[in-house]
Write a protein that holds these residues in place. Structure first.
Motif, PDB file in Angstrom:
ATOM      1  N   PHE A 137      -4.950   3.726   3.686  1.00 51.65           N
ATOM      2  CA  PHE A 137      -5.653   2.462   3.462  1.00 51.65           C
ATOM      3  C   PHE A 137      -5.139   1.306   4.328  1.00 51.65           C
ATOM      4  O   PHE A 137      -5.691   0.211   4.269  1.00 51.65           O
ATOM      5  N   VAL A 138      -4.091   1.547   5.108  1.00 51.12           N
ATOM      6  CA  VAL A 138      -3.548   0.476   5.951  1.00 51.12           C
ATOM      7  C   VAL A 138      -4.591  -0.058   6.932  1.00 51.12           C
ATOM      8  O   VAL A 138      -4.762  -1.279   7.039  1.00 51.12           O
ATOM      9  N   GLY A 171      -1.309   5.770   0.280  1.00 48.01           N
ATOM     10  CA  GLY A 171      -1.490   4.384   0.701  1.00 48.01           C
ATOM     11  C   GLY A 171      -1.564   4.198   2.207  1.00 48.01           C
ATOM     12  O   GLY A 171      -2.213   3.273   2.689  1.00 48.01           O
ATOM     13  N   GLY A 225      -6.933  -2.208   4.991  1.00 49.22           N
ATOM     14  CA  GLY A 225      -6.287  -3.471   4.637  1.00 49.22           C
ATOM     15  C   GLY A 225      -6.232  -4.423   5.818  1.00 49.22           C
ATOM     16  O   GLY A 225      -6.446  -5.626   5.665  1.00 49.22           O
ATOM     17  N   LEU A 254       0.801  -1.224   0.000  1.00 44.29           N
ATOM     18  CA  LEU A 254       0.000   0.000   0.000  1.00 44.29           C
ATOM     19  C   LEU A 254       0.834   1.275   0.000  1.00 44.29           C
ATOM     20  O   LEU A 254       0.422   2.286  -0.564  1.00 44.29           O
ATOM     21  N   THR A 255       1.994   1.244   0.627  1.00 43.57           N
ATOM     22  CA  THR A 255       2.767   2.480   0.750  1.00 43.57           C
ATOM     23  C   THR A 255       3.563   2.818  -0.502  1.00 43.57           C
ATOM     24  O   THR A 255       4.373   3.742  -0.486  1.00 43.57           O
TER      25      THR A 255
END
Length: 196
Positions: free
Chosen positions: A129-130, A126, A133, A120-121
């Motif tokens: 969104f961690v 991103g 996720g 994600l990063t």
């Protein structure tokens, strides 16, 4: 020999099948890494392929019968609800992880959590969104437990303790992934500035 109206048992199982499945999935994901490393970069391609591999390995380890093909699981022996005995008795781990089932359930999700963050990063946004996720990994664990409950033929038990252990492993993995991202992100930024 079962009659034609009796349900068939699950045809495969055992630790050898699990290891072979994990190796086969690893080979496919390694080929994915090779195919995408120039376009995505080495770190992103490795994170993507590794995340997919870790998710497949989780499914293999949790949905393949551990002791070999279980044969027919009688309706009377079938679990009808998930066990909510949090922290209750758990069987010993497999020969690969002899220290116990709970440690295995936790360790199984650590790579997915770490690789999810690295995946994600890649994008600056991103980080946002961690948590989403992480929630997806928790949902994946819950879905596996539901499959174990519904498919009696795989002779697995649905247990809320497994979900707690899986999510704990995912959280630890996310923490490791955040630390790795802080180390790797400056390297990515320098690489981008050299290209530009």
């Amino acid at each position: 020999m079962p009659s034609s109206d009796e349900p068939a048992g699950f045809p495969v199982g055992g630790e050898t099948v699990m290891v072979l499945g994990a190796l086969g999935a690893g080979l496919v994901c390694f080929l994915l890494f090779l195919a995408t490393r120039r376009r995505l970069g080495v770190i992103q391609a490795a994170a993507t392929a590794g995340l997919l591999w870790s998710l497949v390995v989780i499914a293999i380890v949790t949905l393949i019968p551990a002791g070999g093909p279980p044969g027919i699981v009688a309706a009377e022996g079938r679990q009808t609800t998930c066990s909510f005995d949090l922290g209750g008795p758990a069987p010993d781990g497999f020969w690969i992880f002899e220290s116990g089932q709970r440690l295995l359930n936790t360790a199984l999700f650590v790579p997915s959590g770490a690789l999810l963050v690295l995946f994600l990063t890649r994008w600056r946004s991103g980080w946002v969104f961690v948590p989403f996720g992480l929630a997806l990994l928790a949902g994946y664990s819950a879905a596996i437990e539901l499959v174990q409950l519904e498919l009696a033929r795989i002779n697995r038990a649905c247990d809320v303790t497994d979900i707690v252990d899986n999510v704990t492993g995912a959280v630890v993995g996310v923490g490791i992934g955040l630390l790795l991202s802080l180390v790797l992100l400056p390297w990515r930024n320098r690489a981008r500035s050299r290209r530009g």
